[in-house]
Design a protein around this motif. Sequence first.
Motif, PDB file in Angstrom:
ATOM      1  N   LEU A  36       0.860  -1.273   0.120  1.00 19.01           N
ATOM      2  CA  LEU A  36      -0.018  -0.040   0.079  1.00 19.01           C
ATOM      3  C   LEU A  36       0.940   1.566  -0.181  1.00 19.01           C
ATOM      4  N   PRO A  54      -7.457  -5.393  10.646  1.00 22.79           N
ATOM      5  CA  PRO A  54      -7.728  -6.538  11.604  1.00 22.79           C
ATOM      6  C   PRO A  54      -6.347  -7.427  12.162  1.00 22.79           C
ATOM      7  N   SER A  55      -5.257  -7.307  11.297  1.00 23.67           N
ATOM      8  CA  SER A  55      -4.130  -8.001  11.835  1.00 23.67           C
ATOM      9  C   SER A  55      -3.326  -6.892  12.553  1.00 23.67           C
ATOM     10  N   ALA A  57      -1.426  -4.120  11.607  1.00 22.09           N
ATOM     11  CA  ALA A  57      -0.351  -3.981  10.638  1.00 22.09           C
ATOM     12  C   ALA A  57       0.087  -2.434  10.736  1.00 22.09           C
ATOM     13  N   ILE A  58      -0.852  -1.661  11.162  1.00 23.66           N
ATOM     14  CA  ILE A  58      -0.571  -0.204  10.888  1.00 23.66           C
ATOM     15  C   ILE A  58      -0.490   0.434  12.522  1.00 23.66           C
ATOM     16  N   THR A  71       3.335   0.929   8.182  1.00 27.59           N
ATOM     17  CA  THR A  71       2.885  -0.385   7.875  1.00 27.59           C
ATOM     18  C   THR A  71       3.658  -1.457   7.912  1.00 27.59           C
ATOM     19  N   CYS A  76       0.244  -7.643   7.457  1.00 25.71           N
ATOM     20  CA  CYS A  76      -0.691  -7.208   6.609  1.00 25.71           C
ATOM     21  C   CYS A  76      -1.221  -8.337   6.009  1.00 25.71           C
ATOM     22  N   CYS A  77      -2.539  -8.362   6.067  1.00 18.25           N
ATOM     23  CA  CYS A  77      -3.181  -9.714   5.124  1.00 18.25           C
ATOM     24  C   CYS A  77      -3.740  -8.930   3.888  1.00 18.25           C
ATOM     25  N   PHE A  78      -3.603  -7.899   3.509  1.00 13.75           N
ATOM     26  CA  PHE A  78      -3.924  -7.290   2.283  1.00 13.75           C
ATOM     27  C   PHE A  78      -5.662  -7.391   1.922  1.00 13.75           C
ATOM     28  N   CYS A  79      -6.170  -7.085   3.270  1.00 13.09           N
ATOM     29  CA  CYS A  79      -7.787  -7.101   3.150  1.00 13.09           C
ATOM     30  C   CYS A  79      -8.117  -6.097   2.339  1.00 13.09           C
ATOM     31  N   ASN A  81      -9.227  -2.940   4.196  1.00 16.35           N
ATOM     32  CA  ASN A  81     -10.119  -2.239   5.162  1.00 16.35           C
ATOM     33  C   ASN A  81      -9.442  -0.992   5.206  1.00 16.35           C
ATOM     34  N   CYS A  82      -7.996  -0.727   5.476  1.00 12.18           N
ATOM     35  CA  CYS A  82      -7.614   0.648   5.632  1.00 12.18           C
ATOM     36  C   CYS A  82      -8.044   1.560   4.341  1.00 12.18           C
ATOM     37  N   LEU A  93      -3.891   0.761  -1.758  1.00 13.56           N
ATOM     38  CA  LEU A  93      -3.557  -0.355  -2.083  1.00 13.56           C
ATOM     39  C   LEU A  93      -2.939  -0.430  -3.578  1.00 13.56           C
TER      40      LEU A  93
HETATM   41  S1  SF4 Z   1      -4.723  -4.000   3.944  1.00 11.60           S
HETATM   42 FE1  SF4 Z   1      -5.916  -5.054   5.692  1.00 11.60          FE
HETATM   43  S2  SF4 Z   1      -4.221  -5.906   6.920  1.00 11.60           S
HETATM   44 FE2  SF4 Z   1      -3.217  -4.458   5.585  1.00 11.60          FE
HETATM   45  S3  SF4 Z   1      -2.845  -2.535   6.497  1.00 11.60           S
HETATM   46 FE3  SF4 Z   1      -4.606  -2.354   5.520  1.00 11.60          FE
HETATM   47  S4  SF4 Z   1      -6.535  -2.973   7.124  1.00 11.60           S
HETATM   48 FE4  SF4 Z   1      -4.250  -4.000   7.850  1.00 11.60          FE
END
Ligand code: SF4
Lengths: 171, 142
Positions: A36, A54-55, A57-58, A71, A76-79, A81-82, A93
């Motif tokens: 990201l 969720p993980s 990472a930030i 980050t 990071c699970c690359f979801c 959400n951020c 991302l």
């Molecule tokens: S992509 Fe998901 S896991 Fe990765 S930094 Fe963003 S919110 Fe967190």
Amino acid sequence: MSGFLKIAIRNLLKGPTTDPYPFGDTFIPQKLRGKLKVDASECTACRTCEEVCPSGAIKITKNEGAYVHTTWYNTCCFCGNCEFFCPTGAIKLTTDFHTAHFQDEKYSFVTVAVIKETECKNCKTKFVPPSEALLKRAYNGIDIDLDELKLYCPECRKKIAFERLHLWLRH
Amino acid sequence: MSIITRSPFLFRINTGSCNGCDVELATTAMIPRYDVERLGCRYTGSPKHADILLVTGPITARSKPYLIEVLDELPRPFVVVAIGTCPTSCGIFRDSYSIEGPLDKYVEVDVNVPGCPPRPQAIIDGVAKALEIWKRKIRDFK
Ligand code: SF4
Ligand code: SF4
Ligand code: SF4
């Protein structure tokens, strides 16, 4: 003709089906969620991304006169959400999937954005300037100079907005 | 006895992965499109032949003994690659009572390929890096 022969002939005519990576270019889907990118000028250090990750990472830490947005890719699970919850669109991302790294880089494989504080034009307190996107959303359809508004801290901004309203009501 | 420095063997172990990383890893092994054996390595079914160990999963309490067993059976020198966010840091499963990872608690990891799951191309990147290290280790071993 048997299926095998069909494939053999097709392969002879069309050449290898192997993706040339890592020796050549590869195909990248547009919606791939890779590493990201944080735009420090848009980020207001609101910590929404830190909260929704969720993980975990930030991490956003406060230093002298600046917020540091870090980050850590190794968790990071690359979801995405951020990106979804960021109110200003500062975090995005990218399609960069190159994550392989040697062990000695494990804890330095991060993205860092430094969000600097500025001084309020009126009361001189330090604050993180609001991003253009955020102000546009807050003052949607209101005729006001956003660049000027950026220079004031939230308290002074509130006062200016109220004074405007007061003047407008008196007319 | 000289050590043969060509065609290192890859061995993979799943330590409680959700299967996401395994699917991507299988893609690099079995689908001609991402053929990892082009890099000059081969998959093996036995850890006793392995030169490069690929690990997926966050090392669950149930799978830990199997990982230890595999680590004991590997001939020296070997290279360890963590595939996915799970073995690297336990990812989203961090702090769970049933998770005993990350991998570098048990063995010296050489390469990490985070991603949940990582893209096949990223795994190929990781294997390429592992091959680099393996060549170095073999040279120093002689
Ligand atoms: S992509 Fe998901 S896991 Fe990765 S930094 Fe963003 S919110 Fe967190
Ligand atoms: S990246 Fe977005 S959500 Fe995260 S702190 Fe900055 S503005 Fe807030
Ligand atoms: S890194 Fe993600 S995809 Fe891979 S095993 Fe862990 S949870 Fe599954």
